[in-house]
Design a protein around this motif. Sequence first.
Motif, PDB file in Angstrom:
ATOM      1  N   ASP A 126       7.693  -2.858  -1.407  1.00  0.00           N
ATOM      2  CA  ASP A 126       7.469  -3.547  -0.132  1.00  0.00           C
ATOM      3  C   ASP A 126       6.004  -3.602   0.294  1.00  0.00           C
ATOM      4  OD1 ASP A 126      10.172  -4.104   0.324  1.00  0.00           O
ATOM      5  OD2 ASP A 126      10.517  -2.144   1.244  1.00  0.00           O
ATOM      6  N   ILE A 127       5.119  -2.951  -0.437  1.00  0.00           N
ATOM      7  CA  ILE A 127       3.728  -2.853  -0.001  1.00  0.00           C
ATOM      8  C   ILE A 127       2.989  -4.177  -0.182  1.00  0.00           C
ATOM      9  CG2 ILE A 127       1.485  -1.803  -0.523  1.00  0.00           C
ATOM     10  CD1 ILE A 127       2.890   0.766  -1.091  1.00  0.00           C
ATOM     11  N   ASP A 128       2.238  -4.546   0.837  1.00  0.00           N
ATOM     12  CA  ASP A 128       1.358  -5.716   0.754  1.00  0.00           C
ATOM     13  C   ASP A 128       0.032  -5.227   0.165  1.00  0.00           C
ATOM     14  OD1 ASP A 128      -0.374  -7.851   1.134  1.00  0.00           O
ATOM     15  OD2 ASP A 128       0.451  -8.384   3.095  1.00  0.00           O
ATOM     16  N   PHE A 129      -0.092  -5.303  -1.156  1.00  0.00           N
ATOM     17  CA  PHE A 129      -1.270  -4.756  -1.829  1.00  0.00           C
ATOM     18  C   PHE A 129      -2.556  -5.468  -1.414  1.00  0.00           C
ATOM     19  CE2 PHE A 129       2.086  -3.589  -4.972  1.00  0.00           C
ATOM     20  CZ  PHE A 129       1.913  -2.218  -4.904  1.00  0.00           C
ATOM     21  N   GLU A 130      -2.477  -6.762  -1.204  1.00  0.00           N
ATOM     22  CA  GLU A 130      -3.676  -7.511  -0.815  1.00  0.00           C
ATOM     23  C   GLU A 130      -4.181  -7.054   0.552  1.00  0.00           C
ATOM     24  OE1 GLU A 130      -5.254 -12.139  -0.378  1.00  0.00           O
ATOM     25  OE2 GLU A 130      -3.186 -11.714  -0.987  1.00  0.00           O
ATOM     26  N   LYS A 131      -3.255  -6.875   1.486  1.00  0.00           N
ATOM     27  CA  LYS A 131      -3.632  -6.392   2.820  1.00  0.00           C
ATOM     28  C   LYS A 131      -4.200  -4.977   2.735  1.00  0.00           C
ATOM     29  CE  LYS A 131      -1.534  -5.395   7.365  1.00  0.00           C
ATOM     30  NZ  LYS A 131      -1.472  -3.919   7.291  1.00  0.00           N
ATOM     31  N   LEU A 132      -3.583  -4.140   1.921  1.00  0.00           N
ATOM     32  CA  LEU A 132      -4.035  -2.757   1.792  1.00  0.00           C
ATOM     33  C   LEU A 132      -5.452  -2.689   1.236  1.00  0.00           C
ATOM     34  CD1 LEU A 132      -3.327   0.280   1.955  1.00  0.00           C
ATOM     35  CD2 LEU A 132      -2.472   0.105  -0.388  1.00  0.00           C
ATOM     36  N   ILE A 133      -5.720  -3.408   0.153  1.00  0.00           N
ATOM     37  CA  ILE A 133      -7.037  -3.338  -0.473  1.00  0.00           C
ATOM     38  C   ILE A 133      -8.114  -3.907   0.440  1.00  0.00           C
ATOM     39  CG2 ILE A 133      -7.000  -5.563  -1.691  1.00  0.00           C
ATOM     40  CD1 ILE A 133      -8.208  -2.292  -3.251  1.00  0.00           C
ATOM     41  N   ASN A 134      -7.777  -4.955   1.187  1.00  0.00           N
ATOM     42  CA  ASN A 134      -8.761  -5.547   2.089  1.00  0.00           C
ATOM     43  C   ASN A 134      -9.044  -4.657   3.288  1.00  0.00           C
ATOM     44  OD1 ASN A 134      -9.775  -8.380   1.354  1.00  0.00           O
ATOM     45  ND2 ASN A 134      -7.611  -8.511   0.868  1.00  0.00           N
ATOM     46  N   ASN A 135      -8.014  -4.051   3.851  1.00  0.00           N
ATOM     47  CA  ASN A 135      -8.229  -3.197   5.017  1.00  0.00           C
ATOM     48  C   ASN A 135      -8.953  -1.905   4.656  1.00  0.00           C
ATOM     49  OD1 ASN A 135      -7.233  -4.922   6.924  1.00  0.00           O
ATOM     50  ND2 ASN A 135      -5.195  -4.031   6.996  1.00  0.00           N
ATOM     51  N   ILE A 136      -8.663  -1.352   3.492  1.00  0.00           N
ATOM     52  CA  ILE A 136      -9.420  -0.173   3.062  1.00  0.00           C
ATOM     53  C   ILE A 136     -10.861  -0.579   2.758  1.00  0.00           C
ATOM     54  CG2 ILE A 136      -9.628   1.657   1.348  1.00  0.00           C
ATOM     55  CD1 ILE A 136      -7.304   1.955   3.346  1.00  0.00           C
ATOM     56  N   GLY A 137     -11.032  -1.772   2.203  1.00  0.00           N
ATOM     57  CA  GLY A 137     -12.391  -2.288   2.003  1.00  0.00           C
ATOM     58  C   GLY A 137     -13.127  -2.423   3.324  1.00  0.00           C
ATOM     59  N   ASP A 138     -12.419  -2.880   4.365  1.00  0.00           N
ATOM     60  CA  ASP A 138     -13.031  -2.984   5.694  1.00  0.00           C
ATOM     61  C   ASP A 138     -13.429  -1.607   6.222  1.00  0.00           C
ATOM     62  OD1 ASP A 138     -12.738  -5.712   5.706  1.00  0.00           O
ATOM     63  OD2 ASP A 138     -10.898  -5.712   6.902  1.00  0.00           O
TER      64      ASP A 138
END
Length: 242
Positions: free
Chosen positions: A217-229
């Motif tokens: 269920d994880i949104d990997f794209e959202k996760l990688i971008n938010n951690i990048g932020d």
Amino acid sequence: MVAELKLSKPLKYDHPKGTPVTVVDQYINKSTSEKIWFVAPKIDGVYYTKAVNFFENAIELRNKVFKSLGPVNPKDQNQGNAFIDEKTVFEFFTESCSGIILLFAATESLVNNLIENAPAYNYCKKIKVNLFSVGKYFIGRKKNEVLSSEKLLFLGIEEKIKNVLPCLYKFESPAGKSFWQDFMALKLLRDGFIHSTRDHAYGANKGVNSTYSQLFDIDFEKLINNIGDLLMYLKNNTQKTI
């Protein structure tokens, strides 16, 4: 778009023979004692970039996994469905877990580096000090102590990001930012994989999703971008003093 983290700029050293070369680290061959120079990467950038690759693979594999959905027993629909492509399922878990672990490592690497390079250490914490003992009981009190770099590095990463770095570099804590919940989710996942227990790794007997099941269920794209932020937020608020 994925946040970009640049690798560290190479430093200039003098080669032992006098020829200027760009190096930041060396490998010493134990057999010959030869020193071999190489440009050492900035680990947070390397780990982050590799985590992106793992997540890209995980997204493709997850799509294949869901396409393999089929009945456990075609002759008995009451037995429910299963992901038939077992090999792809395990490849998906491998890529996903690798991305989670490296993304967390990228965050911790940057945080520790910023602590070690802080201009001054002024973070205080209440420390219990024993005054005297009565038998096996200790009587003490708590006092504020300015923690050294070594002690700061042993604090939990949540405290280091939420409280320590904002104190050392004088900026607003990232805890209230939009990316904070994704960091907390990342931490829970990473802890679940690194400190795995049967209760977390297997949920079918309880009727809940295990740590691994949650990956579907994880949104990997959202996760990688938010951690990048988050990483860029820390870099932008500390670079003026390091």
